[in-house]
Design an enzyme around this catalytic site. Structure first.
Site, short mmCIF file in Angstrom:
data_model
loop_
_atom_site.label_atom_id
_atom_site.label_comp_id
_atom_site.label_asym_id
_atom_site.label_seq_id
_atom_site.Cartn_x
_atom_site.Cartn_y
_atom_site.Cartn_z
N ASP A 86 129.18 -24.23 35.87
CA ASP A 86 130.59 -24.02 35.16
C ASP A 86 130.51 -22.80 34.34
O ASP A 86 129.63 -23.11 33.48
CB ASP A 86 131.23 -25.05 34.69
CG ASP A 86 132.66 -24.79 34.20
OD1 ASP A 86 133.14 -23.85 34.63
OD2 ASP A 86 133.09 -25.56 33.36
N SER A 136 139.26 -28.56 31.04
CA SER A 136 139.55 -27.10 30.66
C SER A 136 140.44 -26.97 29.13
O SER A 136 139.77 -27.62 28.49
CB SER A 136 140.25 -26.30 31.87
OG SER A 136 139.94 -25.00 31.61
N HIS A 192 133.49 -26.57 37.61
CA HIS A 192 134.56 -26.69 36.46
C HIS A 192 135.19 -27.80 36.76
O HIS A 192 135.75 -28.23 37.79
CB HIS A 192 135.39 -25.58 36.67
CG HIS A 192 136.52 -25.35 35.27
ND1 HIS A 192 136.08 -25.10 34.10
CD2 HIS A 192 137.67 -25.32 35.37
CE1 HIS A 192 136.62 -25.09 33.20
NE2 HIS A 192 138.16 -25.10 34.03
#
Length: 514
Positions: free
Chosen positions: A450, A188, A475
């Site tokens: 995602d 991320s 994700h």
């Protein structure tokens, strides 16, 4: 500008406050889901239930570094303590590789060096695994609170400077050879940091694996809900056109009851578990934002251990078994989904008060903001944007909240104008290169379900900048602990990550021989 190297801290730091259990603010429900999922995955990893025999894994070591608060000003003598974790049980010695797992916008625990990419790859490659917590998050919060005078030292650029000075200090502490290759890992926002570490410090970082890394800063992130919408119709995930329609009907019913006021609003408050009244328009927008985050979270963490709901489970609730569906029935499915999520988060109710949100975000006491909401909002206001909206007929949710209402938080909390936020987003893309960073030896890993993959690199940009796009993966799923139920495409992607690192490390050995 130059930065000053860190000094090692040899004392012991303990958490100096007890975090009170706070109500889940609707504006940050997606962050709560992220934290909840990560914590459960770490608890289910190898740190718990360890065998106590002679071959049992060694528990990771916790350490602290004295980092300069302003690394770009050598005359500023203020320091803060930055936490790191070390797993050296597979390290082959000073010439072996170092896997540096960078922390992001939250606490970085021992699982950072005991599970996921670095820990899984370390045995075969003889690597030293280090996890470095991000400044201003977790226990790496500088003394003095979180006022604007302090927060000006919170940015991705400061985090990269911390990485560089930690590289020097840890190399000395563990006697790492100058020829030892360092490889950054992150997921991320931390995945973006991993890529940028290689981009800005190629003399320190040999290669990077950037998972689900949103490289392009964007003010209006309407693309997020476009991916969510597609996922609700994706049969491979358990979605269907009926599920998408049911989601649309459910949100329409919520809006109808909000407009009706009176008893309808009171019933809505009781059924959806909100903590306060819903008579104000700004509070209604908070509720709708939370419900969108609930659905978005099911997509973002689909199929992951610890996620309260998968797409298949959510669609099962919304469609109500496929029979007798109506707007009221679809709303009932959304209500049950909300109850499941609140129960998973151990919350009795959901705060939908905009005034309460602003008040809590304005509090500069780390005891209140220790979970990182104030800090992350500051970074979105001064670097990234990432404000999720629902624009266009393809979005199944409410058109609320609007972009201006989300941007107003930057002004209400920090006094930052909309124009300054927009300018900050442009500067970030200019500084790092957006989705074309031109960094060599970076492997970008994403899942196509995602919502964040649309801001990352999903196609190889050359022979040294590679990309993997995993079908129907959510994700940072490649970073999660391996499970027997993992899809073949996910297993294949992990094999390709291993092979890519092997190829790069072989180049190091060949160059050393030459």
């Amino acid at each position: 500008m130059p930065f000053t190297p860190t000094r090692l801290y040899t004392g012991e730091k303990t958490e100096s406050w007890v975090v009170e259990e706070k109500l889940v603010l609707s504006a940050f429900l997606l962050r709560r889901l992220t934290e909840h999922t990560q914590q459960l995955q770490e608890r289910s990893g190898p740190l718990l239930g360890l065998n106590q025999g002679p071959d049992a894994p060694v528990l990771p070591k916790e350490g602290w570094l004295e980092q300069q608060l302003d690394p770009f000003n050598a005359s500023d003598g203020r320091f803060f303590l930055q936490r790191y974790w070390v797993n050296d049980q597979y390290w082959t010695g000073p010439d072996g590789p170092v896997f540096l797992h960078l922390g992001g916008e939250g606490t970085l625990g021992p699982g950072s060096v005991m599970r996921g990419h670095p820990a899984a790859l370390a045995p075969a490659m003889g690597a030293l695994v280090v996890g470095l917590e991000h400044r201003f998050y977790g226990l790496s919060v500088p003394a003095g609170g979180l006022d604007m005078g302090q927060l000006r030292f919170l940015s991705s650029r400061h985090a990269l400077a911390d990485m560089a000075s930690a590289h020097l200090a840890l190399s000395r502490l563990f006697n790492v050879s100058s020829s030892s290759p360092w490889i950054c890992f992150g997921g991320s926002y931390a995945g973006s940091l991993a890529a940028w570490a290689r981009l800005k410090f190629p003399h320190l970082i040999f290669a990077s694996v950037a998972s689900s890394a949103p490289l392009r800063a964007v003010l209006d992130f309407s693309e997020y809900n476009q991916v969510v919408s597609r996922s609700l119709m994706n049969a491979a995930l358990g979605g269907s056109p009926e599920c998408w329609t049911a989601a649309t009907e459910a949100f329409s019913e919520v809006e109808r009851r909000l407009r009706a006021g009176g008893a309808a609003q009171a019933a809505l408050r009781a059924e959806l578990g909100t903590c306060g009244p819903l008579s104000r328009a700004e509070d209604q927008a908070e509720l709708l934002e939370a419900l969108q985050a609930l659905v978005g979270g099911a997509v973002q963490y689909d199929g992951q251990a610890g996620a309260p709901l998968s797409v298949r489970q959510l669609c099962g609730l919304l469609v109500a078994g496929g029979g007798g569906r109506s707007r009221s029935a679809s709303y009932g499915g959304l209500r049950r989904a909300a109850q499941i999520v609140l129960h998973s988060l151990k919350q009795k109710c959901l705060s939908t008060s905009r005034a309460e949100t602003v008040a809590q975000l304005r509090d500069t006491d780390p005891q209140v903001s220790s979970i990182g909401d104030r800090q992350w909002l500051y970074q979105t206001c001064t670097e990234f944007g990432f404000y999720i909206t629902c624009a266009g007929p393809a979005c199944p949710f409410s058109q609320l909240p609007t972009l201006p209402s989300q941007l107003s938080l930057c002004e209400q909390v920090f006094g930052l104008s909309i124009s300054s936020v927009s300018q900050a987003v442009e500067q970030t893309n200019c500084y790092y290169g957006g989705q074309s960073p031109r960094a060599t030896h970076v492997l970008f890993v994403n899942g196509d379900s995602d919502p964040w993959h649309v801001l990352s690199v999903t196609q190889s940009l050359g022979s040294l900048e590679s990309a993997l796009l995993i079908p129907n993966a959510s994700h940072c799923l490649d970073m999660a602990p391996e499970r027997a139920s993992d899809a073949p495409s996910l297993r294949l992607a992990r094999q390709k990550i291993f092979q890519q690192l092997q190829t790069w490390l072989l180049q190091v050995k060949e160059n050393q021989v030459k």
